[in-house]
Design an enzyme around this catalytic site. Sequence first.
Site: not given
Lengths: 365, 365
Positions: A123, A144, A186, A228, A238, A242, A246, A249, A253, A266
């Site tokens: 955990r 993330k 990026e 960032k 997010e 936030r 993206n 993206h 993606h 990417h």
Amino acid sequence: MGTLTVDLGERSYPIIIGRGLLSQAGSHLKKCGIRTGSPHLIITDSNTAPLYLEKLQSALESEGFQIVTAIVPAGEQSKSLAVYEEMMTRAITGGLDRKSAVIALGGGVVGDLAGFVSATYMRGTYFVQVPTTILAHDSSVGGKVAVNHPLAKNMIGAFHQPVLVLYDVDTLQTLPDREVSAGLSEMVKHGLIWDESFAHWCRDHAAELLALQPEALEYGLEKGCAVKAEVVSRDERENDLRAILNLGHTIGHAIEAIAGYGEFLHGEAIAIGMVGSAKLGVRLGADPSLETETVSMLKALRLPTVLPGHLSTDDIMSAMSHDKKFTEGQMNFVVPKAIGSVEFVRGISSDMVRDIVDELKKGEA
Amino acid sequence: MGTLTVDLGERSYPIIIGRGLLSQAGSHLKKCGIRTGSPHLIITDSNTAPLYLEKLQSALESEGFQIVTAIVPAGEQSKSLAVYEEMMTRAITGGLDRKSAVIALGGGVVGDLAGFVSATYMRGTYFVQVPTTILAHDSSVGGKVAVNHPLAKNMIGAFHQPVLVLYDVDTLQTLPDREVSAGLSEMVKHGLIWDESFAHWCRDHAAELLALQPEALEYGLEKGCAVKAEVVSRDERENDLRAILNLGHTIGHAIEAIAGYGEFLHGEAIAIGMVGSAKLGVRLGADPSLETETVSMLKALRLPTVLPGHLSTDDIMSAMSHDKKFTEGQMNFVVPKAIGSVEFVRGISSDMVRDIVDELKKGEA
């Protein structure tokens, strides 16, 4: 050497950027409260291990840390539940406990995988990022972490903040040209969403950045991380702001998913996606120079700006319907208003998006 | 009907305990901010589905909710990464998005599995617990969710709080006798660690509880949940205080692991573990009546108090070395000082623990 702090209350952490940091890793870990009494796991990949694993491991062992290691195959394929399970087995057999750290040595794939291992082993354990790519300046900030599901990228994950990001720019010298450009994608994105002058700086210093000139890299990485960190500090989970990170993206993606992970890096896929976003911005009222400027910045960094014709528009539209930015069936996009300024627009018609995807195949206006 | 609140700041949530709650589920979900615009996933098991799935599903659909369902095989075996991956596939194909809820209908296994799905699908969705066992009064409070690794139980997980626990005591009427007793084991544990009078109440009302008399159940569940909620509120991330909830679990988990998941119900294994803890308490200075009283309470609830001789002490010791309560090689235990009061003791010698395990095979003093 520069230090930034990502300001998240009790989860705040430092990002240290500079040369020769791998060999000082032990003292940096100790400063973050990581202790020598528990074993720690370095996760790295088959490209990075021969170059930097021994250096990092011996730097840590010489400071009294007990280290176990795991090397995964390089590439997006390692962000799978199968590899994740192997890492869990390694953590258990290596005797990791709740005071252990999982240390990601590598690029975004290793960071995402190791981060999800760290988030969920017992955990949650300490997490340390040691990025070795330019692209990872993005993924190593913000917490993330995720692995992929065969049906969609980054579908299985968590928010899990590192306690330390250690960015040794010396490790970037071995990057292949294509990955350098993909990483700078990026970097310039952080200019495009937040800071017009930084976007222009990236274009004006494209030659130094592509040549991996250390001062340019340190400045660019620090600035990119700072944007960032600023956005993440204001919106850790997010909810709203936030989402601007993206930019490019949603389409990016989808391109990655249907081309098969691997055909596009990417950063290349999101470069094409950012051109698509600029086109959307112009349709929604922005000055047409937004698109031409965006394209020129990406070209200066040797990034693709046109979608290959063999990728089916239908497949891209279908892949986008799984995207996490789709809530309750609406199509939502991060749309630029001008260089350095974006907004999150909800309820864009899928017909307009389809037009944009078709147009991306024709190249810039 | 009673409502408790687990007080965790912005993550606070209600536990509603009463009769006939399944049929009112829709309005309770709406009160917690769950919306009808996104699909929601009910995860349940093959024992529970024929009894209560249709009732819950139609109650939700009649309030306008769109529901997808997944039924896993009953039993601890479903807390695996393989089943977890199937649930992720179901969530994706069912179109779940970030505003969706994952709803656990069942006992502790379903709650742990569905909770980990909810914690990690798209980095976190809403989570609702609809417990249908007595044991789940424990697991449904506190946000600990997990699946098992073949080498150790609950090794892969997260802290993920539900937004609502809906406890319909009518669903308990179908529980087999053995599961009733096993559930009462965690109930009396809450008395043993925190509230002497509640521990005595459990023993004095053992007959009503075993007969599933609704008023006794509602009182006992509310009291048990309240103890757990109090402890969790004070220590959400299990730094220190929260460890007391693990009374009997160190030995109990080891028994479960080596006997093969399934031979012992969780509550049965921890009953034996709690006898071991009481023995440890007496060795460390508590009055010998602590052990005899503990044994008499557990016997009143028809729980086992003796370790079967065929389980190897070596195997139990080895299984304990993987336990999450072992930090930096020390053996740490939750040890009772008296009925209703425990402490977390570090650095107990493994020889003493081995003696206790051997003694558990001989039955009570």
